[in-house]
Every structure is written in structure tokens, then in C-alpha cells.
Design a protein around this motif. Structure first.
Motif, PDB file in Angstrom:
ATOM      1  N   ASN A 215      39.628  31.354 119.250  1.00 22.41           N
ATOM      2  CA  ASN A 215      40.678  30.995 118.305  1.00 22.41           C
ATOM      3  C   ASN A 215      41.891  30.360 118.974  1.00 22.41           C
ATOM      4  OD1 ASN A 215      39.234  31.947 116.158  1.00 22.41           O
ATOM      5  ND2 ASN A 215      40.127  33.993 116.250  1.00 22.41           N
TER       6      ASN A 215
ATOM      7  N   THR B  98      38.223  23.766 100.393  1.00 27.94           N
ATOM      8  CA  THR B  98      38.875  22.977 101.430  1.00 27.94           C
ATOM      9  C   THR B  98      39.779  21.937 100.778  1.00 27.94           C
ATOM     10  OG1 THR B  98      36.969  23.259 102.877  1.00 27.94           O
ATOM     11  CG2 THR B  98      38.484  21.480 103.419  1.00 27.94           C
TER      12      THR B  98
ATOM     13  N   THR C 161      40.549  24.996 105.253  1.00 27.82           N
ATOM     14  CA  THR C 161      39.626  25.828 104.488  1.00 27.82           C
ATOM     15  C   THR C 161      40.197  27.230 104.381  1.00 27.82           C
ATOM     16  OG1 THR C 161      37.780  24.562 105.406  1.00 27.82           O
ATOM     17  CG2 THR C 161      37.255  26.662 104.362  1.00 27.82           C
TER      18      THR C 161
ATOM     19  N   LYS D 256      39.615  30.928 104.319  1.00 29.56           N
ATOM     20  CA  LYS D 256      38.560  31.845 104.741  1.00 29.56           C
ATOM     21  C   LYS D 256      38.636  33.187 104.025  1.00 29.56           C
ATOM     22  CE  LYS D 256      36.091  30.859 107.666  1.00 29.56           C
ATOM     23  NZ  LYS D 256      34.783  30.234 107.544  1.00 29.56           N
TER      24      LYS D 256
ATOM     25  N   GLN E  95      43.877  33.871 105.581  1.00 30.71           N
ATOM     26  CA  GLN E  95      43.295  33.312 106.790  1.00 30.71           C
ATOM     27  C   GLN E  95      42.828  31.901 106.467  1.00 30.71           C
ATOM     28  OE1 GLN E  95      41.990  36.446 105.673  1.00 30.71           O
ATOM     29  NE2 GLN E  95      43.471  37.528 106.930  1.00 30.71           N
TER      30      GLN E  95
ATOM     31  N   LYS F 184      41.423  28.013 108.046  1.00 29.82           N
ATOM     32  CA  LYS F 184      40.706  27.381 109.146  1.00 29.82           C
ATOM     33  C   LYS F 184      41.051  25.901 109.131  1.00 29.82           C
ATOM     34  CE  LYS F 184      36.061  26.782 110.961  1.00 29.82           C
ATOM     35  NZ  LYS F 184      34.643  27.038 110.740  1.00 29.82           N
ATOM     36  N   TYR F 185      41.451  25.381 110.306  1.00 23.63           N
ATOM     37  CA  TYR F 185      41.817  23.969 110.439  1.00 23.63           C
ATOM     38  C   TYR F 185      41.227  23.460 111.738  1.00 23.63           C
ATOM     39  CZ  TYR F 185      44.826  19.850 110.948  1.00 23.63           C
ATOM     40  OH  TYR F 185      45.299  18.575 111.098  1.00 23.63           O
TER      41      TYR F 185
ATOM     42  N   HIS G  38      38.263  23.864 113.161  1.00 24.80           N
ATOM     43  CA  HIS G  38      37.516  24.912 113.855  1.00 24.80           C
ATOM     44  C   HIS G  38      38.411  25.989 114.473  1.00 24.80           C
ATOM     45  CE1 HIS G  38      33.991  22.478 113.215  1.00 24.80           C
ATOM     46  NE2 HIS G  38      34.551  21.457 113.858  1.00 24.80           N
TER      47      HIS G  38
ATOM     48  N   THR H 107      41.058  29.244 113.450  1.00 28.40           N
ATOM     49  CA  THR H 107      41.472  30.114 112.364  1.00 28.40           C
ATOM     50  C   THR H 107      42.829  30.737 112.691  1.00 28.40           C
ATOM     51  OG1 THR H 107      39.159  30.638 111.941  1.00 28.40           O
ATOM     52  CG2 THR H 107      40.798  32.091 110.952  1.00 28.40           C
ATOM     53  N   ASP H 108      43.689  30.841 111.669  1.00 26.14           N
ATOM     54  CA  ASP H 108      45.000  31.451 111.848  1.00 26.14           C
ATOM     55  C   ASP H 108      45.361  32.214 110.578  1.00 26.14           C
ATOM     56  OD1 ASP H 108      47.323  32.188 113.040  1.00 26.14           O
ATOM     57  OD2 ASP H 108      48.252  30.201 113.041  1.00 26.14           O
ATOM     58  N   THR H 109      46.229  33.210 110.707  1.00 29.75           N
ATOM     59  CA  THR H 109      46.660  34.038 109.587  1.00 29.75           C
ATOM     60  C   THR H 109      48.087  33.680 109.220  1.00 29.75           C
ATOM     61  OG1 THR H 109      45.245  35.831 110.331  1.00 29.75           O
ATOM     62  CG2 THR H 109      46.980  36.399 108.789  1.00 29.75           C
TER      63      THR H 109
END
Length: 158
Positions: free
Chosen positions: A86, A129, A134, A136, A144, A146-147, A149, A151-153
Motif C-alpha cells: 500500500n 468507480t 474505486t 472498496k 476505503q 483505491k486509486y 492500485h 488503497t487509502d482510508t
């Protein structure tokens, strides 16, 4: 006559005591505060002390319950060859994202989240998306995303 003599003797004594009490009361409530100069005393004490005395605590003593000597925990060796999936490379910048909350009821199976992406309001469900981002998962406090590949919260912005 005896009573007059005692009055003449005791009256000045009583007035003198009351005068002292009133004087002390007004002397404590004077408008000019007296601040002692502590700075020279502090500097003198620091000069006298010189070097600060240090000490250490020896914790190598017998445990009273186990009967064994205390052992220092061994340092854990961290494997530097493990890479975090990540972790963002320096070239990828996330767009400005703000999570504003859940639009639908939290008890429903399909939750709709309100996310502001680069100043644009987006209503997203899990798995959708928009602008290469996207969703998650999430709850009423965080989502959460996804940008590219990674992932961040993101926490709730009110």
C-alpha cells in the motif's frame, strides 16, 4: 469606681488590638504588589550546582514471584526486504478527496456514500468507480478508496 478603672484600662487595650487587626488587613490588600526578584537567586544556584548529577536504575534483580532474574527483552530483527503493497511511490498524487458521509440508511444492504472528488460531489456504492477512484468499503466514520492500485482510508469531514 472599680468598674470605671477597669474600663479605662481595658478600652485602650481593646482599641489597640482592633487597630492592629485593621492595619494588617489593609496592609495585605494594598494595591502595590511586591514581587520578589528571584532571577539572581536562580542564577546563583545554577552556578553553584555546576554539572547535573545523573543516575541509572539497575533492574537486574530477582523476581519475587518467579524466583528468576529479570531478562531484558531481545530486540526484534526487522526484515527490511519486505515491501508494503500500500505504500505510494513518490510520483502518484491522490486528487483532493473528502468523505461527507452515508446518504442511505446504515441498516440497508446497499450503502450509498457521498464523496467529494476534486470539488465534484459523487454518490458511490461499494465497487463503483468514478474518476479512476474505486470505493472498496466503508462505514459512517470512514471509507476505503483505491486509486491506481493503492488503497487509502479517508475519515469523515463535516
Amino acid at each position: 469606681m472599680k468598674n470605671k478603672k477597669t474600663i479605662y484600662v481595658l478600652l485602650p487595650i481593646v482599641l489597640f488590638i482592633w487597630g492592629l487587626l485593621i492595619y494588617q488587613f489593609f496592609s495585605y490588600t494594598s494595591p502595590e504588589p511586591t514581587i520578589p526578584d528571584l532571577q539572581p537567586n536562580l542564577i546563583n544556584k545554577l552556578e553553584k550546582m555546576g554539572q547535573i548529577d545523573t543516575f541509572t536504575i539497575d533492574i537486574n534483580y530477582r523476581d519475587p514471584f518467579l524466583g528468576k532474574l529479570y531478562k531484558k527483552p531481545s530486540e526484534k530483527i526487522v526484515n527490511t526486504s519486505i515491501q508494503n503493497k500500500n505504500r505510494e511511490p513518490e510520483g502518484i498524487l491522490w486528487p483532493v478527496i473528502k468523505y461527507k458521509g452515508i446518504v442511505t440508511d446504515t441498516k440497508e444492504k446497499t450503502k450509498v456514500f457521498l464523496i467529494v472528488i476534486s470539488g465534484k460531489n459523487c454518490l458511490m456504492r461499494i465497487g463503483q468507480t468514478q474518476e479512476e477512484i474505486t470505493l472498496k468499503g466503508g462505514n459512517k466514520k470512514e471509507v476505503q478508496l483505491k486509486y491506481k492500485h493503492f488503497t487509502d482510508t479517508f475519515l469523515l469531514n463535516e
